[in-house]
Design a protein around this motif. Structure first.
Motif: not given
Length: 346
Positions: A174-175, A221-222, A317
């Motif tokens: 996902d990231r 933020h994620w 990130d």
């Protein structure tokens, strides 16, 4: 996700069954007397999974001291016939309940000498079921039954085994995150301090003010969830946290930017140089684009260099909404390793 609530989608969730594996004599919950054994197991795994940094014993002890972790139900260790720990698993449900979103973090490891035998698969199967049970119990207490449950597993890019295992259970990448290193042989250039701003060293008197600034800065933020006072006290009270290397930017006395650093000398050998880890950098949303970020990071870098440490290290990130990675590049940081977040949504 759907028009149904999380509670409705989950229904009644049974407790996870204790796994069965021929190499494991006993599966049981973690006790406080296991911390040294878990640390030794984790350090052995660190050498393989991410050899440039080591998990401190304090980090493990702090996790098992959290009030929202129930060791009896949320932890599992695999023990062989000689009493040695082969694997450990923890399922931590974040205490935040805002917007009906629940976040669970299955984590753990198998000793490198006992991998590729199916122990990790048994452990992750147990963890996923425990996470679903946590979601069901928490969702039943939320108005409307909750919206979504998200399980997140973090892995270094080099740990291909963990990624493959997680993906086999339905997790997806996902990231991505990048580790960046700044060599401090060259002194950082300190930007001029804008009118009305002040740069100051961190003090414990600003603990709660900084926590509020942290939660404001990271709201969009994620994957970020609000940090609670208990976890924050562990962080700023850690033996590794370095207020003298950390900096705050104030605007009329209010914290609008922060750069918080720590030092773990066990990482010096693995990284190959003395260093400080910059754990958190943030700017409150009302002050983004007004200069606190380069200001606070540069001053913290100067403090780290003045302490005669050779490098500064941070993780970022790669899709940060504030484009933080590009800022760090401008400040002299160079990307080294990558890690990823694997997610399953319920």
């Amino acid at each position: 996700m759907t028009d149904t609530s999380l509670a409705e989608r989950l229904g009644a969730v049974a407790a996870p069954r204790v796994p069965v594996h021929p190499d494991v004599a006993v599966w049981r919950s973690v006790s406080r007397t296991d911390i040294d054994g878990i640390h030794a197991l984790t350090v052995a795994a660190d050498r393989v999974d991410h050899p440039t940094w080591t998990t401190p014993r304090e980090e493990i002890a702090d996790q098992f001291a959290l009030r929202h972790l129930d060791p009896e139900r949320d932890t599992l260790v695999a023990v062989d016939r000689d009493g040695a720990l082969l694997a450990v698993g923890v399922v931590l449900l974040h205490p935040a309940r805002d917007d009906g979103r629940l976040t669970g973090f299955p984590s753990g490891t198998v000793h490198p000498d006992h991998r590729r035998r199916g122990i990790g698969a048994k452990l992750l199967e147990w963890e996923r079921q425990r996470a679903r049970e946590q979601f069901a119990e928490a969702a039943a207490t939320l108005e409307g039954g909750g919206a979504v449950g998200k399980m997140t597993i973090f892995a270094d890019e080099a740990n291909v085994g963990l990624r493959a295992l997680a993906e086999s259970f339905g997790f997806g990448v996902d990231r991505w995150f990048t580790t960046m290193v700044r060599d401090l042989a060259d002194a950082p250039v300190l930007p001029p301090v804008p009118d009305g701003f002040e740069v100051t060293a961190y003090t414990s008197a600003r603990d709660l003010d900084t926590l509020r600034a942290r939660n404001d800065a990271f709201r969009d933020h994620w994957g970020s969830r609000p940090t609670d006072a208990e976890r924050w006290a562990q962080f700023v009270g850690s033996e590794f946290f370095r207020p003298d290397l950390s900096r705050l930017v104030l605007d009329d006395g209010r914290i609008v930017g922060f750069c918080l650093a720590s030092v773990n000398e066990d990482d010096w050998e693995t990284l190959g140089a003395s260093n400080s880890c910059i754990d958190l950098i943030g700017v409150v949303r009302s002050h983004r684009g007004r200069g606190p970020a380069p200001l606070v990071v540069s001053h913290s870098l100067a403090a780290i260099r003045d302490a005669r440490l050779a490098k500064a290290v941070l993780d970022v990130d790669t899709e940060s909404p504030t484009r933080a990675n590009t800022l760090y590049e401008r400040l002299g940081f160079v990307a080294t390793e990558r890690s990823l977040a694997l997610v399953e949504r319920v």
